[in-house]
Design an enzyme around this catalytic site. Structure first.
Site, mmCIF file in Angstrom:
data_model
loop_
_atom_site.group_PDB
_atom_site.id
_atom_site.type_symbol
_atom_site.label_atom_id
_atom_site.label_comp_id
_atom_site.label_asym_id
_atom_site.label_seq_id
_atom_site.Cartn_x
_atom_site.Cartn_y
_atom_site.Cartn_z
ATOM 1 N N GLN A 1 0.830 -1.219 0.000
ATOM 2 C CA GLN A 1 0.000 0.000 0.000
ATOM 3 C C GLN A 1 0.861 1.264 0.000
ATOM 4 O O GLN A 1 0.503 2.273 0.616
ATOM 5 C CB GLN A 1 -0.961 -0.015 1.188
ATOM 6 C CG GLN A 1 -2.166 -0.932 1.004
ATOM 7 C CD GLN A 1 -3.068 -0.490 -0.160
ATOM 8 O OE1 GLN A 1 -3.164 0.680 -0.496
ATOM 9 N NE2 GLN A 1 -3.729 -1.462 -0.782
ATOM 10 N N SER A 2 1.985 1.234 -0.684
ATOM 11 C CA SER A 2 2.893 2.384 -0.713
ATOM 12 C C SER A 2 2.260 3.601 -1.381
ATOM 13 O O SER A 2 1.835 3.540 -2.535
ATOM 14 C CB SER A 2 4.173 1.993 -1.459
ATOM 15 O OG SER A 2 4.916 3.151 -1.806
#
Ligand SMILES: *Cc1c(COP(=O)(O)O)cnc(C)c1O
Length: 333
Positions: A71-72
């Protein structure tokens, strides 16, 4: 002057949070809205990427390659600026149990990024191999480190500090609070403050590293950025302020304090935080107000660094639901 490719909508707003300040009964809280940098759903990485992308374009790069958590936010913002500039983008993301098409990953797909999943231990090797094969194929890769935290990325936050100072004018800010991960953001802010002889203090709330390592990283990147602009300022780890006591269960794992902070910001000010970085920093700030560390009469500037799309991933919507169930169960006794 270090050149940048103009991408962000700047300056980002500087606002007051009167209802939150009143409810907490402590200092006046201001917020710097870097969630509103304007490209690809915003966030602090857009500022850094303005400088990295100028460098990439100068080198005639055709493909951006970077790396991060599933989920960068950084990877999502990189994919967005690549699309905007007509470059290819390859993301090496850490394998998540179910890498579902949600939150930031959904956006990565929308922006047309190629995604390569790799286990945590393999990630750097896969990153280097991906770069080598892109090179062999003539795709002219430009490598961007985790969080775009290199000297150029840190320099972007020196410029952001200057922007904030122009907005503040003669107002006195006693503390600046910011979430600190790969350290580039805090490094740039500390460099900007140091160069201006600023009287306020900058507190980084660590989301993952321990205090010692984070201080070293912040000082290192601040000094590299200072060197880049041929300034003589040098910071020591001792000059850097970091609180690592709000890391809970670890990186990317919000607990009750984070969800409570999210609700306070949302319900009192209509502002959405992200579950990984800004909710942790806000929870830290709130805790320090309740402990009377930040006091009435002072002014605290909370630097919102973005990240909200992660909230719409399955893991965090489920996590919030569990939080509400825990609270209900506690109320029932
Ligand atoms: C990356 C990120 C940070 C941390 O910035 P660093 O420069 O890596 O320390 C904070 N908040 C959000 C939302 C981010 O995506």
């Amino acid at each position: 002057m270090i050149a940048k490719k103009q991408l962000a909508t700047l300056p980002t707003p500087l606002q007051e949070l009167p209802r939150l300040s009143k409810a907490l009964g402590g200092p006046l809280i201001l917020i710097k809205r870097d969630d509103l940098t304007g490209v690809g759903m915003g966030g602090n990485k857009v500022r850094k990427l303005e400088f990295l992308l100028q460098d990439a374009l100068d080198q005639d790069a055709k493909t951006l390659i970077t790396v991060g958590a599933a989920q960068s936010n950084h990877c999502r913002q990189t994919a967005a600026v690549a699309a905007r500039l007509g470059l290819d983008c390859i993301l090496v993301l850490t394998e998540d149990k179910a890498h579902e098409l949600d939150g930031n990953v959904l956006l990565d797909h929308l922006y047309g990024a190629e995604i390569i999943w790799a286990a945590e231990e393999e990630r750097n090797r896969v990153f280097m191999e991906t770069a080598e094969s892109a090179s062999r194929e003539g795709r002219k890769p430009y490598l961007i480190p985790v969080g775009a935290s290199n000297p150029l990325g840190a320099y972007a936050y020196k410029a952001a500090f200057d922007e904030m100072q122009r907005q503040i004018g003669s107002r006195e800010i006693t503390w600046l609070v910011v979430a600190s991960g790969s350290a580039g953001t805090q490094a740039g802010l500390c460099l900007g403050a140091g160069l201006q002889g600023w009287h306020g203090r900058i507190l980084g709330i660590s989301v993952s590293s321990d205090e010692h390592d984070l201080k070293e990283n912040v000082a290192f990147l601040a000094n590299e950025a200072s060197g880049l602009m041929e300034a003589s300022l040098r910071l020591e780890p001792l000059d850097i302020l970091v609180h690592d006591g709000f890391r809970g269960e670890g990186y990317g794992l919000p607990g009750d304090p984070e969800w409570e902070a999210m609700e306070l910001f949302a319900r009192l000010e209509g502002i959405v935080l992200d579950p990984v970085y800004t909710a942790r920093a806000a929870a830290g700030m709130i805790s320090l107000i309740r402990e009377d560390f930040f006091r009435r009469g002072e002014t605290v500037l909370f630097w919102h660094t973005g990240g909200q799309p992660a909230l719409f991933s399955d893991r965090y919507t489920k996590d919030y639901q569990k939080f509400t169930e825990r609270r209900l169960a506690a109320m029932r006794g």
